[in-house]
Design an enzyme around this catalytic site. Structure first.
Site, PDB file in Angstrom:
ATOM      1  N   LYS A   1       2.337  -0.846  -0.027  1.00 23.63           N
ATOM      2  CA  LYS A   1       1.676  -1.661  -1.049  1.00 23.63           C
ATOM      3  C   LYS A   1       2.132  -1.162  -2.431  1.00 23.63           C
ATOM      4  O   LYS A   1       3.260  -1.407  -2.803  1.00 23.63           O
ATOM      5  CB  LYS A   1       0.158  -1.595  -0.898  1.00 23.63           C
ATOM      6  CG  LYS A   1      -0.357  -1.545   0.545  1.00 23.63           C
ATOM      7  CD  LYS A   1      -0.245  -2.839   1.310  1.00 23.63           C
ATOM      8  CE  LYS A   1      -0.576  -2.723   2.788  1.00 23.63           C
ATOM      9  NZ  LYS A   1      -1.874  -2.230   3.173  1.00 23.63           N
TER      10      LYS A   1
ATOM     11  N   PHE B   1      -7.224 -10.115  15.276  1.00 27.69           N
ATOM     12  CA  PHE B   1      -6.624 -11.119  14.387  1.00 27.69           C
ATOM     13  C   PHE B   1      -5.109 -11.150  14.472  1.00 27.69           C
ATOM     14  O   PHE B   1      -4.496 -12.179  14.230  1.00 27.69           O
ATOM     15  CB  PHE B   1      -7.066 -10.872  12.934  1.00 27.69           C
ATOM     16  CG  PHE B   1      -6.741  -9.492  12.406  1.00 27.69           C
ATOM     17  CD1 PHE B   1      -7.590  -8.426  12.642  1.00 27.69           C
ATOM     18  CD2 PHE B   1      -5.581  -9.275  11.692  1.00 27.69           C
ATOM     19  CE1 PHE B   1      -7.284  -7.157  12.167  1.00 27.69           C
ATOM     20  CE2 PHE B   1      -5.266  -8.010  11.201  1.00 27.69           C
ATOM     21  CZ  PHE B   1      -6.125  -6.949  11.453  1.00 27.69           C
TER      22      PHE B   1
ATOM     23  N   ARG C   1      -8.927 -13.837   6.518  1.00 28.15           N
ATOM     24  CA  ARG C   1      -9.725 -12.627   6.320  1.00 28.15           C
ATOM     25  C   ARG C   1     -11.180 -13.063   6.411  1.00 28.15           C
ATOM     26  O   ARG C   1     -11.871 -13.237   5.415  1.00 28.15           O
ATOM     27  CB  ARG C   1      -9.438 -11.976   4.958  1.00 28.15           C
ATOM     28  CG  ARG C   1      -8.070 -11.331   4.829  1.00 28.15           C
ATOM     29  CD  ARG C   1      -7.961  -9.909   5.366  1.00 28.15           C
ATOM     30  NE  ARG C   1      -7.628  -9.765   6.766  1.00 28.15           N
ATOM     31  CZ  ARG C   1      -6.956  -8.741   7.271  1.00 28.15           C
ATOM     32  NH1 ARG C   1      -6.487  -7.782   6.493  1.00 28.15           N
ATOM     33  NH2 ARG C   1      -6.751  -8.638   8.549  1.00 28.15           N
TER      34      ARG C   1
ATOM     35  N   TYR D   1      16.336  17.524   9.925  1.00 22.31           N
ATOM     36  CA  TYR D   1      15.069  17.426  10.655  1.00 22.31           C
ATOM     37  C   TYR D   1      13.940  18.086   9.869  1.00 22.31           C
ATOM     38  O   TYR D   1      12.819  17.588   9.834  1.00 22.31           O
ATOM     39  CB  TYR D   1      15.191  18.075  12.039  1.00 22.31           C
ATOM     40  CG  TYR D   1      13.984  17.776  12.898  1.00 22.31           C
ATOM     41  CD1 TYR D   1      13.950  16.636  13.707  1.00 22.31           C
ATOM     42  CD2 TYR D   1      12.865  18.600  12.869  1.00 22.31           C
ATOM     43  CE1 TYR D   1      12.831  16.335  14.458  1.00 22.31           C
ATOM     44  CE2 TYR D   1      11.739  18.308  13.618  1.00 22.31           C
ATOM     45  CZ  TYR D   1      11.728  17.172  14.415  1.00 22.31           C
ATOM     46  OH  TYR D   1      10.619  16.861  15.154  1.00 22.31           O
TER      47      TYR D   1
ATOM     48  N   PHE E   1     -12.171  -1.690   5.966  1.00 17.20           N
ATOM     49  CA  PHE E   1     -10.833  -2.229   6.159  1.00 17.20           C
ATOM     50  C   PHE E   1     -10.519  -2.118   7.648  1.00 17.20           C
ATOM     51  O   PHE E   1     -10.946  -1.176   8.309  1.00 17.20           O
ATOM     52  CB  PHE E   1      -9.774  -1.517   5.315  1.00 17.20           C
ATOM     53  CG  PHE E   1      -8.426  -2.174   5.484  1.00 17.20           C
ATOM     54  CD1 PHE E   1      -8.157  -3.394   4.885  1.00 17.20           C
ATOM     55  CD2 PHE E   1      -7.450  -1.606   6.289  1.00 17.20           C
ATOM     56  CE1 PHE E   1      -6.946  -4.038   5.080  1.00 17.20           C
ATOM     57  CE2 PHE E   1      -6.224  -2.244   6.486  1.00 17.20           C
ATOM     58  CZ  PHE E   1      -5.973  -3.467   5.883  1.00 17.20           C
ATOM     59  N   THR E   2      -9.751  -3.096   8.166  1.00 18.56           N
ATOM     60  CA  THR E   2      -9.548  -3.239   9.610  1.00 18.56           C
ATOM     61  C   THR E   2      -9.103  -1.942  10.299  1.00 18.56           C
ATOM     62  O   THR E   2      -9.804  -1.423  11.166  1.00 18.56           O
ATOM     63  CB  THR E   2      -8.521  -4.338   9.880  1.00 18.56           C
ATOM     64  OG1 THR E   2      -7.343  -4.068   9.098  1.00 18.56           O
ATOM     65  CG2 THR E   2      -9.061  -5.709   9.481  1.00 18.56           C
TER      66      THR E   2
ATOM     67  N   ASP F   1      -9.014   5.664  -0.229  1.00 16.85           N
ATOM     68  CA  ASP F   1      -7.953   4.815   0.317  1.00 16.85           C
ATOM     69  C   ASP F   1      -7.187   4.337  -0.911  1.00 16.85           C
ATOM     70  O   ASP F   1      -7.617   3.430  -1.616  1.00 16.85           O
ATOM     71  CB  ASP F   1      -8.539   3.639   1.107  1.00 16.85           C
ATOM     72  CG  ASP F   1      -7.450   2.742   1.687  1.00 16.85           C
ATOM     73  OD1 ASP F   1      -6.306   2.800   1.186  1.00 16.85           O
ATOM     74  OD2 ASP F   1      -7.738   1.980   2.622  1.00 16.85           O
TER      75      ASP F   1
HETATM   76  C1  LIG Z   1      -2.621  -1.910   4.435  1.00 16.20           C
HETATM   77  C2  LIG Z   1      -3.844  -1.141   4.260  1.00 16.20           C
HETATM   78  C3  LIG Z   1      -4.120  -0.024   5.055  1.00 16.20           C
HETATM   79  C4  LIG Z   1      -3.260   0.391   6.234  1.00 16.20           C
HETATM   80  O1  LIG Z   1      -1.967   0.674   5.877  1.00 16.20           O
HETATM   81  P1  LIG Z   1      -0.722   0.343   6.836  1.00 16.20           P
HETATM   82  O2  LIG Z   1       0.439   0.837   6.053  1.00 16.20           O
HETATM   83  O3  LIG Z   1      -0.694  -1.136   7.040  1.00 16.20           O
HETATM   84  O4  LIG Z   1      -0.914   1.080   8.098  1.00 16.20           O
HETATM   85  C5  LIG Z   1      -5.281   0.683   4.783  1.00 16.20           C
HETATM   86  N1  LIG Z   1      -6.120   0.311   3.810  1.00 16.20           N
HETATM   87  C6  LIG Z   1      -5.879  -0.759   3.028  1.00 16.20           C
HETATM   88  C7  LIG Z   1      -6.841  -1.119   1.950  1.00 16.20           C
HETATM   89  C8  LIG Z   1      -4.751  -1.529   3.237  1.00 16.20           C
HETATM   90  O5  LIG Z   1      -4.548  -2.620   2.488  1.00 16.20           O
END
Ligand SMILES: *Cc1c(COP(=O)(O)O)cnc(C)c1O
Length: 475
Positions: A275, A466, A399, A89, A141-142, A232
């Site tokens: 990513k 979306f 998008r 843990y 970004f969303t 980011d």
């Molecule tokens: C995917 C993404 C996020 C969010 O990450 P999640 O792992 O999907 O929560 C934030 N910023 C960018 C540019 C992304 O492509």
């Protein structure tokens, strides 16, 4: 252990006189069968999914280019690491491997694991943003913008204008417009700006990079006002590759070196490990400031888990630590971006309108230019993604206006300049033949574009619409 890089054959030290192809620095060991359904079955699946590719079942998809998020293939070295999970843990050894990999390759002092990128965005937004604050960024970004808004902040776009022009060939369309940022600081006051949110690369602009010179300049400008810079870093390795390829003075430096310098101009980062870091799930928040880290490691307990696992299993942290090490290898990133460029070139040669230059993780179709006869509130990009699925079972993502959502005060649609369909390439998953088939399908849909009508929105969720919105065709 985690810190030793995997065997890496690399490229010949002396560059050949003529450019060579970017063949993948790996071979396939395990395969997963896929199948293409017949056309009537695809049509039925699309109706069932309300013309939203997010609502299709994965089984009904032939080539899945919805996203590069968590869809990559792990290496044998990562899978071996999965067996080394320490599921304690508290204080799992895999956490320390992860911390070590982030420090070594991103250079930040502290790290807090989170279940994925948005978990880190939630923590950062809650800690730093106060109601009435303004958060400048290079295109929204969303999930990032939503967390900023939920914390009471207002996002202001300060990306360079050419980012909104899909035909501009400028090499760094992700750059921050320094004059616009300077003006914003003057207008709202530095004390109302908790940080500048810099994305590298810029997903919504088509995966466009930001230059090292721009990042340095942002650091310099914000430094004068005592404003933090938060990165980011989701695709910062891909961004580093573009700097190596396009920016004067970086051709001789490794992607790993460039990444370290780039991150050094920020105070921390949010990261989606799904990513660049080559894992199916995971993320982190990195911070240099000791006090802020104290607060983050406390806050994470509320939303994710203890600060040494943050919503991740030990084995998943190990896979991510190893994925980070693999992700900064020059030959890996060259093949990754090379495959995206390959698909982009095929479409460009066929006269299909795409966002140029081709970005790091995806080829973006310009749905406005594709369907000039459709109004934006007839959802051209949403329709284009649906047509592509109908034609070949290739799944892409809208998008455009659907992703942009509504203005939180007026309730009107945001009308983004870019109305795009994203063909996102998962890492180490598909072959060149899959890219060929995808290109053929896009070209076929392009050939019949004049007859295509738009869509009507019939169900609209409140947050990030979306993902779950439903549509009906206007024809
Ligand atoms: C995917 C993404 C996020 C969010 O990450 P999640 O792992 O999907 O929560 C934030 N910023 C960018 C540019 C992304 O492509």
């Amino acid at each position: 252990m985690t810190t030793s890089p995997p065997p890496n054959p690399g490229f010949p030290a002396s560059a050949p006189a003529r450019p060579r192809s970017w063949a993948e620095p790996w071979k396939v060991k395990v395969v997963e069968p896929i199948r293409m359904m017949d056309a009537p079955a695809r049509a039925a699946a699309l109706v069932e999914a309300g013309y939203n590719t997010f609502l299709l079942r994965s089984e009904d998809v032939y080539i899945d280019l919805l996203t590069d998020s968590g869809t990559g293939a792990m290496s044998d070295w990562q899978w071996a690491g999965m067996m080394m999970g320490d599921e304690a843990y508290a204080g799992s050894r895999n956490f320390y491997h992860l911390e070590d990999a982030v420090r070594r390759h991103y250079g930040y002092r502290h790290i807090v694991p989170t279940h994925q990128g948005r978990g880190a965005e939630n923590l950062l937004s809650r800690m730093l943003i106060h109601p009435g604050n303004v958060v400048p960024g290079n295109m929204y970004f969303t999930t990032t913008r939503l967390h900023q808004e939920l914390a009471g902040g207002r996002f202001v776009d300060v990306i360079v204008p050419e980012a909104h022009d899909p035909t501009s060939l400028r090499p760094f369309k992700g750059n921050i417009d320094l004059a616009a940022l300077d003006l914003l600081i003057t207008n709202v006051g530095a004390k109302n700006i908790p940080y500048v949110c810099v994305a590298a690369t810029v997903n919504m602009a088509g995966g466009q990079p930001i230059s090292m010179a721009n990042m340095r300049a942002v650091r310099e400008l914000t430094g004068r006002h005592g404003i933090r810079v938060m990165l980011d870093a989701t695709r910062a390795v891909e961004n580093a590759y573009f700097i190596q390829q396009r920016e004067a003075g970086f051709a001789g430096r490794s992607v790993a070196q460039i990444l370290l310098e780039f991150c050094s101009y920020s105070d921390g980062c949010t990261m989606s490990g799904k990513k660049d870091s080559l894992v199916n799930i995971g993320g982190w928040l990195a911070l240099n400031d000791d006090t802020l880290y104290e607060e983050a490691s406390n806050l994470v307990v509320v939303y994710e888990g203890l600060h040494t696992y943050g919503g991740m299993a030990g084995r998943d942290m190990e896979a991510m630590a190893r994925g980070i090490v693999e992700s900064v290898q020059d030959d890996h990133i060259r093949a990754r971006v090379g495959q995206v460029e390959y698909l982009g070139r095929k479409l460009q040669e066929a006269g299909v309108p795409i966002v140029l230059p081709v970005g790091g993780h995806a080829v973006y179709l310009d749905a406005r230019a594709f369907y000039p006869h459709l109004k934006q509130d007839q959802f051209p990009a949403q329709r284009l993604a649906a047509e592509l699925y109908l034609d070949s079972g290739v799944r892409a993502m809208e998008r455009g206006i659907v992703s942009a959502g509504r203005d939180s005060t007026t309730g009107e649609h945001h009308y983004p300049a870019l109305e795009l369909v994203r063909l996102t390439i998962p890492r180490r998953v598909y072959t060149q033949a899959h890219m060929d088939l995808t290109a053929e399908s896009v070209i076929a849909v392009h050939d019949t574009r004049q007859a295509t009508k738009g869509l009507r929105l019939v169900h609209e969720p409140r947050y990030l619409r979306f993902f779950q919105a439903r549509f009906e065709p206007l024809d």
